[in-house]
Design a protein around this motif. Structure first.
Motif, mmCIF file in Angstrom:
data_model
loop_
_atom_site.group_PDB
_atom_site.id
_atom_site.type_symbol
_atom_site.label_atom_id
_atom_site.label_comp_id
_atom_site.label_asym_id
_atom_site.label_seq_id
_atom_site.Cartn_x
_atom_site.Cartn_y
_atom_site.Cartn_z
ATOM 1 N N SER A 79 0.825 -1.206 0.000
ATOM 2 C CA SER A 79 0.000 0.000 0.000
ATOM 3 C C SER A 79 0.859 1.256 0.000
ATOM 4 N N ALA A 80 0.228 2.373 -0.281
ATOM 5 C CA ALA A 80 0.949 3.640 -0.362
ATOM 6 C C ALA A 80 1.464 4.063 1.002
ATOM 7 N N GLY A 81 2.486 4.939 0.960
ATOM 8 C CA GLY A 81 3.003 5.521 2.190
ATOM 9 C C GLY A 81 4.087 4.699 2.846
ATOM 10 N N GLU A 82 4.794 5.329 3.762
ATOM 11 C CA GLU A 82 5.800 4.663 4.580
ATOM 12 C C GLU A 82 5.198 4.348 5.945
ATOM 13 N N PHE A 83 5.817 3.421 6.639
ATOM 14 C CA PHE A 83 5.300 3.036 7.945
ATOM 15 C C PHE A 83 5.216 4.242 8.879
ATOM 16 N N ARG A 84 6.177 5.155 8.768
ATOM 17 C CA ARG A 84 6.170 6.341 9.638
ATOM 18 C C ARG A 84 4.986 7.257 9.341
ATOM 19 N N ASP A 85 4.354 7.092 8.156
ATOM 20 C CA ASP A 85 3.202 7.921 7.796
ATOM 21 C C ASP A 85 1.892 7.384 8.357
ATOM 22 N N ALA A 86 1.912 6.165 8.866
ATOM 23 C CA ALA A 86 0.670 5.526 9.307
ATOM 24 C C ALA A 86 0.146 6.178 10.585
ATOM 25 N N THR A 87 -1.182 6.187 10.721
ATOM 26 C CA THR A 87 -1.816 6.627 11.960
ATOM 27 C C THR A 87 -2.844 5.579 12.367
ATOM 28 N N TRP A 88 -3.074 5.462 13.659
ATOM 29 C CA TRP A 88 -4.044 4.494 14.153
ATOM 30 C C TRP A 88 -5.447 4.814 13.649
ATOM 31 N N ASP A 89 -5.807 6.093 13.644
ATOM 32 C CA ASP A 89 -7.137 6.485 13.184
ATOM 33 C C ASP A 89 -7.336 6.143 11.712
ATOM 34 N N LEU A 146 2.744 -2.728 22.349
ATOM 35 C CA LEU A 146 3.765 -1.776 21.929
ATOM 36 C C LEU A 146 5.045 -1.959 22.729
ATOM 37 N N GLN A 147 4.935 -2.149 24.034
ATOM 38 C CA GLN A 147 6.122 -2.344 24.862
ATOM 39 C C GLN A 147 6.878 -3.595 24.457
ATOM 40 N N GLN A 148 6.157 -4.658 24.108
ATOM 41 C CA GLN A 148 6.822 -5.877 23.642
ATOM 42 C C GLN A 148 7.577 -5.614 22.352
ATOM 43 N N PHE A 149 6.973 -4.842 21.464
ATOM 44 C CA PHE A 149 7.643 -4.523 20.211
ATOM 45 C C PHE A 149 8.886 -3.674 20.449
ATOM 46 N N LEU A 150 8.789 -2.721 21.369
ATOM 47 C CA LEU A 150 9.919 -1.836 21.634
ATOM 48 C C LEU A 150 11.091 -2.566 22.280
ATOM 49 N N LEU A 171 10.046 4.602 24.072
ATOM 50 C CA LEU A 171 8.690 4.975 24.469
ATOM 51 C C LEU A 171 8.648 6.410 24.968
ATOM 52 N N GLN A 172 9.655 6.813 25.734
ATOM 53 C CA GLN A 172 9.708 8.193 26.215
ATOM 54 C C GLN A 172 9.830 9.172 25.056
ATOM 55 N N ARG A 173 10.621 8.818 24.069
ATOM 56 C CA ARG A 173 10.783 9.697 22.906
ATOM 57 C C ARG A 173 9.493 9.802 22.103
ATOM 58 N N LEU A 174 8.790 8.664 21.958
ATOM 59 C CA LEU A 174 7.511 8.688 21.247
ATOM 60 C C LEU A 174 6.508 9.566 21.976
ATOM 61 N N ARG A 175 6.458 9.436 23.299
ATOM 62 C CA ARG A 175 5.521 10.237 24.077
ATOM 63 C C ARG A 175 5.884 11.718 24.049
ATOM 64 N N VAL A 180 10.819 7.297 16.148
ATOM 65 C CA VAL A 180 11.935 6.422 16.501
ATOM 66 C C VAL A 180 11.985 5.254 15.536
ATOM 67 N N GLU A 181 13.168 4.700 15.365
ATOM 68 C CA GLU A 181 13.364 3.528 14.516
ATOM 69 C C GLU A 181 13.560 2.321 15.410
ATOM 70 N N VAL A 182 12.739 1.312 15.229
ATOM 71 C CA VAL A 182 12.796 0.107 16.041
ATOM 72 C C VAL A 182 12.682 -1.109 15.137
ATOM 73 N N GLY A 183 13.690 -1.969 15.178
ATOM 74 C CA GLY A 183 13.638 -3.200 14.401
ATOM 75 C C GLY A 183 13.448 -2.979 12.916
ATOM 76 N N GLY A 184 13.958 -1.866 12.389
ATOM 77 C CA GLY A 184 13.812 -1.566 10.973
ATOM 78 C C GLY A 184 12.536 -0.830 10.617
ATOM 79 N N TYR A 185 11.716 -0.493 11.608
ATOM 80 C CA TYR A 185 10.469 0.225 11.373
ATOM 81 C C TYR A 185 10.546 1.601 12.026
ATOM 82 N N GLU A 186 10.157 2.622 11.257
ATOM 83 C CA GLU A 186 10.091 3.972 11.802
ATOM 84 C C GLU A 186 8.698 4.201 12.375
ATOM 85 N N LEU A 187 8.645 4.447 13.679
ATOM 86 C CA LEU A 187 7.370 4.646 14.366
ATOM 87 C C LEU A 187 7.134 6.122 14.614
ATOM 88 N N ALA A 188 5.892 6.539 14.398
ATOM 89 C CA ALA A 188 5.512 7.924 14.658
ATOM 90 C C ALA A 188 4.502 7.964 15.806
#
Length: 290
Positions: A79-89, A146-150, A171-175, A180-188
């Protein structure tokens, strides 16, 4: 039990709220009105590890008369977009969009795996008698998931894959609003905030069935206590929950790609009422009593 009939598969890109997303549809080759199954995939690398099991199960369901829709959510897969572009909503909106396009009045299953179960439950905001839930090893709380993934990030530090700066945790940086980049995935934060606040729950007045399939490494197999408590709470509120726990590999997190024929068998049996004969690989299974 029969193996079912021939199927057809078609892939396409469809417009969505956050951009074009890839949709794979598996359906019986001959006309059938059994109903629709909408799959909601797992989070990040768990999605990739699970692709083979999901694909096999989707084909088996299609062979038994069901139309199965698999969508890569925004920023995932094809699908379109990068993982960092994703939102839960946006992810919730994409799942709801698939429900809108399904035939009203025909049986409709939301099939969620791991964090996909959280999304499926969040998308099922309108109780409908024809809407049911198939849950594969569902995550109960997004914060814990999320904590397990981090922890992948912490593991990378230990083996020296990333330099430990001694600063704030991921997690502190996300909050704090950082990516942050975790396991090859950029999380927003726009994604992880929604995940962190998600809980597995059903809307008031839920009228459909719930099938909960859990793989266990215990002998004999047993549900984790929080899962058993969640099931008991739903049953007390009048929800029909078919909970089954049985032995099988945690294929969504194993290093090598693994499969579980028993999981496929039970999924097709629960949704289609019959399932292809599958080889048994030992172990015992337990039906969780009401």
């Amino acid at each position: 039990m029969t193996s079912g009939g021939p199927i057809m598969q078609s892939g396409m890109l469809v417009d969505g709220p956050a951009g074009r997303r890839f949709r794979l549809v598996s359906r019986p080759a001959s006309p059938s009105d059994a109903g629709t199954v909408v799959f909601v995939h797992a989070f990040a690398e768990e999605m990739n590890k699970s692709r083979r099991m999901v694909a096999r199960t989707a084909r088996a369901l299609a062979a038994h008369g069901w139309t199965v829709v698999q969508t890569d959510l925004h920023g995932c897969g094809d699908s379109a977009g990068e993982f960092r572009d994703a939102t839960w909503d946006a992810w919730c909106s994409e799942v709801r969009d698939e429900l809108v396009h399904a035939d009203r009045g025909r049986p409709l299953w939301l099939w969620g795996h791991r964090a996909g179960a959280l999304l499926a439950a969040a998308a099922a905001v309108e109780p409908r008698p024809e809407l049911h839930l198939m849950l594969w090893q569902p995550a109960l709380a997004g914060a814990q998931h999320l904590q397990q993934f981090l922890r992948l990030h912490a593991g990378a530090r230990i083996v020296g894959a990333q330099k430990h700066t001694g600063g704030p945790s991921p997690l502190q940086r996300l909050r704090a609003g950082e990516c942050v980049e975790v396991g090859g995935y950029e999380l927003a934060p726009s994604l992880t905030h929604g995940l962190e606040n998600a809980r597995l729950d059903l809307p008031a007045g839920w009228a459909g069935r719930v099938v909960w399939l859990e793989l266990s490494a215990l002998d004999p197999p047993a549900l984790p206590v929080p899962a058993a408590q969640c099931i008991a709470r739903w049953r007390q509120s009048g929800v029909e929950v078919d909970a089954q726990v049985f032995a099988g590999p945690a294929f969504w997190q194993t290093q090598e790609i693994e499969e579980c024929d028993e999981l496929l068998h039970r999924t097709v049996q629960a949704i289609a009422g019959s399932a292809p004969a599958m080889p048994r690989h030992g172990g015992t299974a337990q039906q969780v009593p009401a």
